[in-house]
Design an enzyme around this catalytic site. Sequence first.
Site, PDB file in Angstrom:
ATOM      1  N   SER A   1      28.706  21.028  14.871  1.00 19.25           N
ATOM      2  CA  SER A   1      29.167  21.937  15.910  1.00 19.25           C
ATOM      3  C   SER A   1      28.076  22.081  17.343  1.00 19.25           C
ATOM      4  O   SER A   1      27.167  21.514  17.356  1.00 19.25           O
ATOM      5  CB  SER A   1      28.977  23.402  15.357  1.00 19.25           C
ATOM      6  OG  SER A   1      28.861  24.289  16.481  1.00 19.25           O
TER       7      SER A   1
ATOM      8  N   TYR B   1      23.997  30.143  10.503  1.00 18.81           N
ATOM      9  CA  TYR B   1      25.143  29.161  10.694  1.00 18.81           C
ATOM     10  C   TYR B   1      24.905  28.164  11.317  1.00 18.81           C
ATOM     11  O   TYR B   1      24.909  26.840  11.180  1.00 18.81           O
ATOM     12  CB  TYR B   1      26.493  29.883  10.885  1.00 18.81           C
ATOM     13  CG  TYR B   1      27.258  28.935  11.485  1.00 18.81           C
ATOM     14  CD1 TYR B   1      28.143  28.033  10.583  1.00 18.81           C
ATOM     15  CD2 TYR B   1      27.502  28.791  12.735  1.00 18.81           C
ATOM     16  CE1 TYR B   1      28.925  27.107  11.015  1.00 18.81           C
ATOM     17  CE2 TYR B   1      28.676  27.928  13.185  1.00 18.81           C
ATOM     18  CZ  TYR B   1      29.175  27.069  12.312  1.00 18.81           C
ATOM     19  OH  TYR B   1      29.972  26.239  12.754  1.00 18.81           O
TER      20      TYR B   1
ATOM     21  N   LYS C   1      24.094  23.652  10.704  1.00 24.91           N
ATOM     22  CA  LYS C   1      24.399  22.387  11.253  1.00 24.91           C
ATOM     23  C   LYS C   1      23.446  21.578  11.661  1.00 24.91           C
ATOM     24  O   LYS C   1      23.207  20.627  11.532  1.00 24.91           O
ATOM     25  CB  LYS C   1      25.526  22.796  12.561  1.00 24.91           C
ATOM     26  CG  LYS C   1      26.521  23.546  11.897  1.00 24.91           C
ATOM     27  CD  LYS C   1      27.444  22.696  11.191  1.00 24.91           C
ATOM     28  CE  LYS C   1      28.872  23.388  10.532  1.00 24.91           C
ATOM     29  NZ  LYS C   1      29.540  22.725   9.364  1.00 24.91           N
TER      30      LYS C   1
END
Length: 341
Positions: free
Chosen positions: A126, A151, A155
Amino acid sequence: MSKIIVTGGCGYIGSHTCIALLAQGHEVVVFDDLSNATKESIDRIEKIAGKRPELCIVDLKNKNATSAAFEAHKEALAVIHFAAYKAVKESVDHPLQYYENNFFSLINTLTAQQKLGINNFIFSSSATVYGMPETCPVTEKSPVSTPFSPYGNTKKIAEEILKDHTAANLDFSVISLRYFNPIGAHESGEIGELPNGIPNNLMPYITQTAAGIREKLMVFGNDYPTKDGTAIRDYIHVMDLAEAHVVAVNRLVDQKQEQNFEIYNLGTGTGYSVLEVITAFETQNNLSINYEITARRDGDVPVVFASTELASKKLGWTAKRDLNSMVKSAWNWEKNYRKND
Ligand code: UDP
C-alpha cells in the site's frame, strides 16, 4: 495453463484479480478463511468468468493447516497474497490482532512455499508505507516512513520481511505492489467492495449514502492547501489494479524479473480531490449526495498521487479506466447488491 494460488481471493481486490487471472487462462485456487468475505464470491467469479476457482477454506495463521493446503496444490507456480486485515481504524483499536493475523499468515505462506519450491510471490502492499510524502508524484524511491496505523505498519514490516527473505533466497522472487486508492467494481456489478460495518473509505461511504444506508457523508476537511481545500488522492479502478497483478505474476512465471525483489506503485498518476470525486459520482450517476464538510481526519495527508513511470517502463502496465468509469461501476455494484433489500 499455470495454477496460481490467490490468498484472500474472496475479498474485494482478490476477487477482481481472480477474474483477470481466469480471463488470461490461468487456473485459480483461492485460499480464504472467509473472515471478511463469503463463499458467494466464488459463485460470482464463476458467473462472470465462466470458470470456477477452487476454494480452499484455510486459516493461514495456522501453520499446519497452511502447510497442508499448499501441499494439496504443490504444482502451483505462484502465490498472490491478499489475505490480510485492512481496516485502518480497527487496527488502531486492535493492534495485536492485526500484527498476529497479517504476519503469521505471511510467514506461514512463505514457509509453506519454501518447503515446496513455489518460488513466485506477489504482495499486496500500500501507498501507506510512504507515510506523509514530502513531494508528489510519489516514486518507488520516495522514502518509506512511519505509517499512521498498525495496519500501515504491517505493510511496511511485511516488505522488510520480504526483502530479507529474498536476500537470503535468491531463487525466490517477489513483486510488491503498492496500491494507491482502489475504488470501483467489475462492470457486471456482480462483485465489488463490501466493507464490514460502517465504511472508513470514501467510495463505499459515498455509495452507501446514495443507497440510503448512511444518512450523510462527512467530508474530512476543506482547509487543505489544494484547489478546493479538500484532500487529493490517486484513485485507481479495481479492474486496472487486478490486471496489474496478472502482468506481475506473468513477469515472475516467465522469469522476466530483473531483481528478485521488485516494488511498483499502482496508481493512475492523477490526483482528484474529495469534492471532485463526489461531483463525478453525482454527475455520472445522476443523483445527489448528502454531504457536510467537517474537521480533518487524524493522520490524513493533504495530497498523494503516484509516479506511474516504473510500472509503465518495467511492467508495461498503465491504468486504462478513468474516474467516471470508477464512480459509475461503484454505484452499479452497490445498486445491484441492494436490489432485493
Ligand atoms: N474521506 C472523507 N470522508 C469519508 C472517508 C474519506 O472525506 O467518509 C476522505 C479522506 O479524508 C481522504 C479521502 O477521502 O482525503 C480518501 O480516504 P480513504 O479513507 O478512502 O483512503 P485513504 O487515502 O485515507 O487511504
